[in-house]
Design a protein around this motif. Structure first.
Motif, PDB file in Angstrom:
ATOM      1  N   ASP A  25       0.835  -1.210   0.000  1.00 50.08           N
ATOM      2  CA  ASP A  25       0.000   0.000   0.000  1.00 50.08           C
ATOM      3  C   ASP A  25       0.867   1.256   0.000  1.00 50.08           C
ATOM      4  N   THR A  29       0.688   0.037  -4.867  1.00 50.46           N
ATOM      5  CA  THR A  29      -0.719   0.382  -5.063  1.00 50.46           C
ATOM      6  C   THR A  29      -1.060   1.675  -4.348  1.00 50.46           C
ATOM      7  N   LYS A  30      -2.138   2.309  -4.821  1.00 50.65           N
ATOM      8  CA  LYS A  30      -2.729   3.442  -4.116  1.00 50.65           C
ATOM      9  C   LYS A  30      -3.865   2.891  -3.270  1.00 50.65           C
ATOM     10  N   SER A  82      -8.998   0.477  -4.290  1.00 51.98           N
ATOM     11  CA  SER A  82      -7.562   0.553  -4.562  1.00 51.98           C
ATOM     12  C   SER A  82      -7.270   0.637  -6.061  1.00 51.98           C
ATOM     13  N   GLU A  83      -6.122   1.244  -6.403  1.00 46.49           N
ATOM     14  CA  GLU A  83      -5.637   1.337  -7.768  1.00 46.49           C
ATOM     15  C   GLU A  83      -4.141   1.031  -7.770  1.00 46.49           C
ATOM     16  N   ARG A  84      -3.638   0.588  -8.911  1.00 42.36           N
ATOM     17  CA  ARG A  84      -2.191   0.390  -8.973  1.00 42.36           C
ATOM     18  C   ARG A  84      -1.496   1.735  -9.127  1.00 42.36           C
ATOM     19  N   ASN A  85      -0.331   1.833  -8.556  1.00 41.01           N
ATOM     20  CA  ASN A  85       0.436   3.068  -8.615  1.00 41.01           C
ATOM     21  C   ASN A  85       1.025   3.251 -10.013  1.00 41.01           C
ATOM     22  N   VAL A 116      -6.007  -7.194  -3.309  1.00 37.18           N
ATOM     23  CA  VAL A 116      -5.628  -5.932  -3.940  1.00 37.18           C
ATOM     24  C   VAL A 116      -4.787  -6.176  -5.196  1.00 37.18           C
ATOM     25  N   THR A 120      -6.215  -4.787  -8.831  1.00 30.96           N
ATOM     26  CA  THR A 120      -5.452  -3.807  -9.608  1.00 30.96           C
ATOM     27  C   THR A 120      -4.871  -4.411 -10.883  1.00 30.96           C
ATOM     28  N   LEU A 122      -2.216  -5.929 -11.085  1.00 29.75           N
ATOM     29  CA  LEU A 122      -0.791  -5.629 -11.035  1.00 29.75           C
ATOM     30  C   LEU A 122       0.056  -6.865 -11.320  1.00 29.75           C
TER      31      LEU A 122
END
Length: 553
Positions: A25, A29-30, A82-85, A116, A120, A122
């Motif tokens: 986190d 990820t955001k 959540s979103e991926r950075n 997560v 995302t 990811l």
């Protein structure tokens, strides 16, 4: 690859990265926008105390279990937001492509971490070499023991493990473990990055994962062969070229430096190490360095050699090599005028470093920056002359096992007798329409074309269907599964020439017994290669290392 920020190679200590461990986190990820005031209120956690630290200190096991379950609910709710950075996916793909093991150490529970990553897109949970969550007994605060455990599991030295996180806890744990550390300056509601004057001193501080990628690239082990062009460009960027006598300074794609020594004459200097074909080191030491001088339009005249031998070498072995170098110099009209010889445990096999000097009239200088749009690109002989001979000499037993006869092996091995381009360079420099000469060496024709364009500041157009390949080269490359375009190619010369003089130049080379083929043309100022295979536009290949380095014993 984006160019490396100029400060990174000058202000940081040297480092190596053999593995990377990420926080989750706030780093990869955001995290979803959690109302931590509501979470604290629901858990009864006072302000100023970390939530996990608060739960760990609860004395009633039943109360702790109940509140941990409640925290998991909040975490799973946050996953949905959540979103991926930015840059995370590119960075992970880059590390995977470089075969660098990657781990995650997170304060999250395992269920939330798995969720997560899935949300995302990811990466899959299983794509990481190791993931440690708080369910694995992790201390609420990242701990150096966890970092050292990751290093052991990844089988990398802890000093070559990079810890990447957005919180000072991540950095403190990495530093205490003896790892490299990288602070990503970002923040979430409950985990603010400390003020600059309060934060720990990470090895690197970045503002994005794209910047992290560029820094990590600096620490990865390089493949054998030439230093990649983007690193070489960076290394040369700070060189002092204010001396007006330096007509052609060190640059990507330049084979030699050119020095103005008086109003009429120039001095051309080149240096190359010989690390391949031990049985032909003398031949290589003279010709490879002479080639680099010849492509500047000069006559190779003087050679200095540094010879380094491993312990156990006898005097007779050294004297034999020196005699062979002297004989090769005599054959090509070069004077062996000095150098250095020693025995050192710094090498495991003989190493020859040559420095060749030559002279030319200033008006005879061939400068790649003189290339013009419309000039034709010619190639002498065919691709991979050196590579064909090298493979036959070094891997003859492999070829015998593949059914090759001694005659076929001998034919290919004889290619090493033709790695000089001095004669074709001498002929070409006599034509005023010739604007550039570049010898094909490590990385083959594919790399040489990139170098030629870079040195001349021009885009180039190449026709793949016109590129000549010897039948022997095709056969030997098929045995080893290699691409001839990326195979070391000393013996071939790239020439750019005005269209009007191409017929006369081709005639002169042909009459001298030198094969030559037109394979492309020079385009406008800029960078890049436009490649065609017949009527179809294709991608011109790049090779991070020479194809010969892919061949095992």
């Amino acid at each position: 690859m984006t160019h490396i920020p100029p400060d990174l190679t000058r202000t940081r200590r040297p480092f190596r990265v053999a593995g990377v461990v990420f926080d989750l986190d706030g780093t990869l990820t955001k995290p979803g926008a959690i109302d931590f005031a509501r979470v604290r209120e629901a858990l009864g956690c006072p302000q100023g105390v970390g939530i996990l630290e608060y739960l760990q200190d609860l004395s009633d096991p039943a109360e702790r279990l109940q509140k941990e379950a409640l925290l998991r609910q909040f975490e799973l709710q946050a996953v949905e937001l959540s979103e991926r950075n930015e840059g995370a996916q590119e960075l992970l793909a880059f590390l995977q492509g470089k075969q660098i093991p990657v781990a995650i150490v997170t304060r999250n529970c395992r269920e939330a971490a798995r969720a997560v990553l899935a949300r995302t897109g990811l990466a899959s949970f299983s794509s990481f070499a190791l993931i440690i969550t708080r369910d694995d007994g992790l201390s609420p605060k990242p701990h150096p023991d966890s970092i050292q455990f990751v290093a052991r599991q990844l089988q990398v030295p802890v000093s070559s493990l990079l810890v990447v996180g957005d919180h000072r806890f991540d950095i403190e744990a990495g530093l205490a473990a003896g790892a490299l550390t990288m602070l990503l300056r970002s923040s979430s509601v409950d985990r603010p990055v400390a003020r600059e004057e309060d934060t720990v001193q990470a090895d690197f501080v970045v503002t994005s994962l794209y910047e992290a990628l560029r820094i990590i690239d600096l620490g990865l082990s390089l493949p054998t062969g030439k230093l990649p062009a983007h690193f070489l460009e960076r290394a040369l960027a700070g060189a002092d070229v204010s001396d007006a006598a330096v007509l052609v300074p060190a640059a990507v794609g330049e084979d030699a430096a050119v020095i103005d020594i008086d109003s009429e004459e120039i001095l051309v200097l080149a240096s190359d190490p010989i690390t391949l074909a031990a049985s032909s080191m003398a031949h290589y030491a003279v010709l490879v360095n002479a080639n680099d001088v010849a492509v500047a339009g000069a006559n190779p005249r003087w050679l200095l050699t540094t010879l380094i031998f491993p312990p156990g070498t006898s005097a007779s072995e050294i004297l034999k090599l020196v005699d062979e170098i002297r004989d090769a110099c005599r054959q090509w009209g070069v004077t062996l005028c000095g150098g250095h010889t020693e025995i050192s445990d710094a090498v495991s096999r003989p190493l020859v470093v040559g420095m060749m000097a030559g002279t030319a009239r200033k008006r005879e200088l061939i400068n790649k920056r003189d290339m013009q749009e419309g000039d034709r690109i010619l190639l002498t002989k065919r691709v991979a002359v050196e590579g064909t001979g090298l493979l036959a000499r070094e891997y003859a037993e492999r070829l015998r096992s593949a059914g090759w006869s001694e005659q076929e092996i001998g034919e290919c091995a004889a290619f090493l007798n033709n790695i000089g381009i001095i004669e074709e360079a001498r002929i070409a420099r006599g034509f005023v329409g010739v604007t550039a000469l570049h010898d094909v060496t490590e990385g083959g024709l594919a790399t040489a074309v990139w170098e030629l364009g870079a040195a001349g500041g021009r885009r180039l157009r190449l026709y793949l269907n016109r590129i000549p390949i010897y039948p022997q080269t095709k056969s030997i490359c098929s045995v080893f599964g290699l691409n001839p375009l990326g195979l070391i190619g000393s013996g071939s010369l790239l020439i750019t020439c005005s269209p009007a003089q191409v017929p006369d130049l081709v005639r002169a080379l042909t009459e001298a017994g030198i094969e030559v083929t037109e394979i492309g043309e020079v385009l406008e100022e800029g960078e890049g290669i436009e490649a065609w295979d017949g009527a179809k536009q294709v991608e011109w290949p790049r090779f991070e290392r020479d194809e010969v380095s892919r061949v095992g014993g």
